[in-house]
Design an enzyme around this catalytic site. Structure first.
Site, PDB file in Angstrom:
ATOM      1  N   GLY A  13      10.888  -9.014   3.508  1.00 13.97           N
ATOM      2  CA  GLY A  13       9.487  -9.099   3.650  1.00 13.97           C
ATOM      3  C   GLY A  13       9.009 -10.627   3.454  1.00 13.97           C
ATOM      4  O   GLY A  13       8.089 -10.721   2.793  1.00 13.97           O
ATOM      5  N   SER A  16       5.692 -13.431   5.106  1.00 12.86           N
ATOM      6  CA  SER A  16       4.289 -13.807   4.703  1.00 12.86           C
ATOM      7  C   SER A  16       4.015 -13.312   3.248  1.00 12.86           C
ATOM      8  O   SER A  16       5.052 -12.832   2.429  1.00 12.86           O
ATOM      9  CB  SER A  16       3.257 -13.167   5.520  1.00 12.86           C
ATOM     10  OG  SER A  16       2.980 -11.942   5.103  1.00 12.86           O
ATOM     11  N   GLY A  17       2.926 -13.561   2.776  1.00 17.76           N
ATOM     12  CA  GLY A  17       2.450 -13.298   1.336  1.00 17.76           C
ATOM     13  C   GLY A  17       3.665 -13.647   0.314  1.00 17.76           C
ATOM     14  O   GLY A  17       4.044 -14.773   0.067  1.00 17.76           O
ATOM     15  N   ASP A  53      14.412  -4.708   9.373  1.00 16.09           N
ATOM     16  CA  ASP A  53      13.179  -3.848   9.597  1.00 16.09           C
ATOM     17  C   ASP A  53      13.872  -2.842   8.306  1.00 16.09           C
ATOM     18  O   ASP A  53      14.772  -2.294   8.270  1.00 16.09           O
ATOM     19  CB  ASP A  53      13.216  -3.305  10.686  1.00 16.09           C
ATOM     20  CG  ASP A  53      11.955  -2.177  10.701  1.00 16.09           C
ATOM     21  OD1 ASP A  53      11.762  -1.535   9.590  1.00 16.09           O
ATOM     22  OD2 ASP A  53      11.349  -2.042  11.687  1.00 16.09           O
ATOM     23  N   SER A 131       6.212  -3.725  -7.400  1.00 19.49           N
ATOM     24  CA  SER A 131       5.559  -2.373  -7.542  1.00 19.49           C
ATOM     25  C   SER A 131       3.868  -2.954  -7.066  1.00 19.49           C
ATOM     26  O   SER A 131       3.639  -3.539  -6.271  1.00 19.49           O
ATOM     27  CB  SER A 131       5.875  -1.825  -8.704  1.00 19.49           C
ATOM     28  OG  SER A 131       4.990  -0.501  -8.827  1.00 19.49           O
ATOM     29  N   SER A 146      -0.809   4.388  -3.084  1.00 11.79           N
ATOM     30  CA  SER A 146      -0.473   4.710  -4.435  1.00 11.79           C
ATOM     31  C   SER A 146       0.644   5.530  -4.889  1.00 11.79           C
ATOM     32  O   SER A 146       1.318   5.098  -5.879  1.00 11.79           O
ATOM     33  CB  SER A 146      -1.836   5.058  -5.104  1.00 11.79           C
ATOM     34  OG  SER A 146      -2.839   4.340  -5.081  1.00 11.79           O
ATOM     35  N   ALA A 147       0.693   6.574  -4.098  1.00 13.46           N
ATOM     36  CA  ALA A 147       1.695   7.450  -4.491  1.00 13.46           C
ATOM     37  C   ALA A 147       3.397   6.734  -4.326  1.00 13.46           C
ATOM     38  O   ALA A 147       4.230   7.129  -4.814  1.00 13.46           O
ATOM     39  CB  ALA A 147       1.925   8.762  -3.518  1.00 13.46           C
ATOM     40  N   LYS A 149       3.891   3.733  -4.714  1.00 14.15           N
ATOM     41  CA  LYS A 149       4.016   2.812  -5.868  1.00 14.15           C
ATOM     42  C   LYS A 149       4.331   3.478  -7.147  1.00 14.15           C
ATOM     43  O   LYS A 149       5.015   3.119  -7.795  1.00 14.15           O
ATOM     44  CB  LYS A 149       2.868   1.880  -5.948  1.00 14.15           C
ATOM     45  CG  LYS A 149       2.580   0.835  -4.851  1.00 14.15           C
ATOM     46  CD  LYS A 149       3.955   0.004  -4.579  1.00 14.15           C
ATOM     47  CE  LYS A 149       3.845  -1.161  -3.631  1.00 14.15           C
ATOM     48  NZ  LYS A 149       4.777  -1.875  -3.151  1.00 14.15           N
ATOM     49  N   THR A 180      -2.790 -12.161   0.308  1.00 11.97           N
ATOM     50  CA  THR A 180      -1.882 -12.269   1.254  1.00 11.97           C
ATOM     51  C   THR A 180      -2.112 -11.685   2.674  1.00 11.97           C
ATOM     52  O   THR A 180      -3.491 -11.381   2.713  1.00 11.97           O
ATOM     53  CB  THR A 180      -0.626 -11.459   0.448  1.00 11.97           C
ATOM     54  OG1 THR A 180      -0.970 -10.024   0.531  1.00 11.97           O
ATOM     55  CG2 THR A 180      -0.389 -11.797  -1.028  1.00 11.97           C
TER      56      THR A 180
HETATM   57  N1  NAP Z   1      -1.546  -8.275  -2.016  1.00  8.60           N
HETATM   58  C1  NAP Z   1      -1.509  -7.374  -3.240  1.00  8.60           C
HETATM   59  O1  NAP Z   1      -2.850  -7.453  -3.540  1.00  8.60           O
HETATM   60  C2  NAP Z   1      -0.667  -6.666  -3.300  1.00  8.60           C
HETATM   61  C3  NAP Z   1      -0.891  -5.909  -4.563  1.00  8.60           C
HETATM   62  C4  NAP Z   1       0.062  -5.104  -5.257  1.00  8.60           C
HETATM   63  C5  NAP Z   1       1.338  -5.115  -4.668  1.00  8.60           C
HETATM   64  N2  NAP Z   1       1.595  -5.603  -3.376  1.00  8.60           N
HETATM   65  C6  NAP Z   1       2.898  -5.431  -2.765  1.00  8.60           C
HETATM   66  O2  NAP Z   1       3.428  -6.764  -2.412  1.00  8.60           O
HETATM   67  C7  NAP Z   1       4.537  -6.709  -1.442  1.00  8.60           C
HETATM   68  C8  NAP Z   1       4.438  -7.895  -0.495  1.00  8.60           C
HETATM   69  O3  NAP Z   1       3.250  -7.541   0.435  1.00  8.60           O
HETATM   70  P1  NAP Z   1       1.900  -8.857   0.399  1.00  8.60           P
HETATM   71  O4  NAP Z   1       0.786  -8.556  -0.119  1.00  8.60           O
HETATM   72  O5  NAP Z   1       2.916 -10.206   0.323  1.00  8.60           O
HETATM   73  O6  NAP Z   1       1.783  -8.500   2.020  1.00  8.60           O
HETATM   74  P2  NAP Z   1       1.961  -9.288   3.420  1.00  8.60           P
HETATM   75  O7  NAP Z   1       1.589 -10.595   3.275  1.00  8.60           O
HETATM   76  O8  NAP Z   1       1.568  -8.366   4.442  1.00  8.60           O
HETATM   77  O9  NAP Z   1       3.588  -9.083   3.420  1.00  8.60           O
HETATM   78  C9  NAP Z   1       4.347  -7.793   3.592  1.00  8.60           C
HETATM   79  C10 NAP Z   1       5.627  -8.241   4.254  1.00  8.60           C
HETATM   80  O10 NAP Z   1       6.351  -7.098   4.277  1.00  8.60           O
HETATM   81  C11 NAP Z   1       7.093  -7.032   5.622  1.00  8.60           C
HETATM   82  N3  NAP Z   1       7.106  -5.836   5.885  1.00  8.60           N
HETATM   83  C12 NAP Z   1       6.412  -4.817   6.332  1.00  8.60           C
HETATM   84  N4  NAP Z   1       6.954  -3.788   6.871  1.00  8.60           N
HETATM   85  C13 NAP Z   1       8.181  -4.023   7.020  1.00  8.60           C
HETATM   86  C14 NAP Z   1       9.492  -3.346   7.390  1.00  8.60           C
HETATM   87  N5  NAP Z   1       9.017  -2.325   7.955  1.00  8.60           N
HETATM   88  N6  NAP Z   1      10.401  -3.997   7.229  1.00  8.60           N
HETATM   89  C15 NAP Z   1      10.523  -5.284   6.537  1.00  8.60           C
HETATM   90  N7  NAP Z   1       9.740  -5.943   6.030  1.00  8.60           N
HETATM   91  C16 NAP Z   1       8.299  -5.355   6.224  1.00  8.60           C
HETATM   92  C17 NAP Z   1       6.113  -7.853   6.370  1.00  8.60           C
HETATM   93  O11 NAP Z   1       6.639  -8.456   7.554  1.00  8.60           O
HETATM   94  P3  NAP Z   1       5.858  -8.380   8.849  1.00  8.60           P
HETATM   95  O12 NAP Z   1       5.587  -9.865   8.946  1.00  8.60           O
HETATM   96  O13 NAP Z   1       7.085  -8.359   9.918  1.00  8.60           O
HETATM   97  O14 NAP Z   1       4.839  -7.283   9.026  1.00  8.60           O
HETATM   98  C18 NAP Z   1       5.738  -8.985   5.484  1.00  8.60           C
HETATM   99  O15 NAP Z   1       6.584 -10.155   5.261  1.00  8.60           O
HETATM  100  C19 NAP Z   1       4.201  -5.044  -1.044  1.00  8.60           C
HETATM  101  O16 NAP Z   1       5.236  -4.162  -1.493  1.00  8.60           O
HETATM  102  C20 NAP Z   1       2.932  -4.804  -1.499  1.00  8.60           C
HETATM  103  O17 NAP Z   1       2.645  -3.326  -1.642  1.00  8.60           O
HETATM  104  C21 NAP Z   1       0.627  -6.627  -2.831  1.00  8.60           C
END
Ligand code: NAP
Length: 272
Positions: A13, A16-17, A53, A131, A146-147, A149, A180
């Protein structure tokens, strides 16, 4: 001073983010980083990219095979790919719930199963699962998220004990709220519209969550937690990276009466 061996790291992933920030930072540190993307990006990345994916086993297997062909090893994996499907639990179809688990939970499991035989054969390696604080504190209207995680928390703790004899380290980073792509990529369940009995409460709660996420633009604490885990011979299992008040709330939760805890959470998100 000796130079350390270049690590070969897979970050899922990475479009981004956190994933992009982690992959960029590790590449800057001198690691050979493979960031996985679902869709090929026209952007120049400061790391190598691979198509993956996490809901599709063939793409996971192919990406891992490519890294092994090129380097003969993978030293570390950051299971970061994830997304959120929000809405009332009653308004979530089984298909929507499955889609949430397919990415966040089974996606992590697919990648772990693909790399573990190679980490064992190599005599070690590191798995870092991203997580969330939501893996400790379930959020209303993000119940299925949440489930997933909570599931990652159980999975990572069990895996850590299983693979320890093979020299494999397992740790989690547990972010709080960060700006993100997660906020914009969050999907609402199809039944979350104005006809839903939960519409007003859900809209209020998710708007507050989105505001909290977008208010925190500094991803460095999460990136640095990954660096710390990779450096450490014996990393702690959990690396929470959230505000002091969020970390305090998580620490106090087991000691608070459930009714008080729920009223605090309901108050935060404007729920009755
Ligand atoms: N942001 C927060 O506040 C926060 C807090 C706690 C935990 N998290 C966790 O942090 C992790 C990263 O998220 P983020 O916040 O950085 O959000 P994000 O910017 O939306 O990044 C998510 C990444 O996951 C990829 N992704 C989604 N579905 C996928 C799939 N089926 N196969 C491969 N890649 C996939 C997305 O790719 P695409 O561009 O192709 O969609 C993107 O690169 C996640 O596990 C999220 O649950 C985030």
């Amino acid at each position: 001073m000796g130079t350390r061996r270049q690590r070969v790291v897979l970050v899922t992933g990475a479009s981004s983010g956190f994933g992009r920030a982690i992959a960029t930072a590790l590449a800057g540190d001198g690691d050979r980083v493979y960031g996985s993307l679902r869709a090929p990006s026209p952007d120049r990345c400061p790391f190598d990219t691979l198509a993956m994916d996490v809901t599709r086993e063939d793409t996971v297997t192919a990406a891992v095979a490519t890294i092994l062909e090129r380097h003969g090893r993978i030293d570390a994996v950051v299971n970061n790919a994830g997304m959120g499907i929000a809405g009332a639990i009653e308004d979530t179809t089984v298909e929507e719930a499955r889609a949430q688990f397919e990415t966040n939970f089974f996606g992590t499991h697919r990648v772990c199963r693909a790399v573990l035989p190679h980490l064992r054969a190599a005599g070690g390696g590191t798995i870092i699962n991203i997580s969330s604080l939501a893996g400790h504190v379930p959020l209303p209207f993000q119940g299925l998220y949440s489930a997933t995680k909570f599931a990652i928390e159980a999975y990572s703790e069990a895996l850590r004990m299983e693979v320890r004899p093979f020299g494999i380290r397992v740790a989690m980073v547990e972010p709080g709220d960060y700006a993100t792509g997660f906020t914009a990529n969050r999907r609402m369940t199809a039944a979350s519209g104005p006809a839903s009995a939960y519409h007003d409460a859900c809209t209020r709660a998710i708007a507050r969550m989105a505001r909290d996420e977008q208010a925190n633009r500094d991803l460095a604490p999460v990136v640095d937690a990954v660096r710390l885990i990779l450096r450490s011979g014996r990393p702690a299992l959990r690396h929470p990276r959230a505000t002091a008040s969020q970390r305090l709330a998580v620490a106090l939760r087991p000691f608070l009466p459930q009714s008080l805890w729920e009223s605090l959470v309901r108050g935060t998100y404007g729920l009755r």
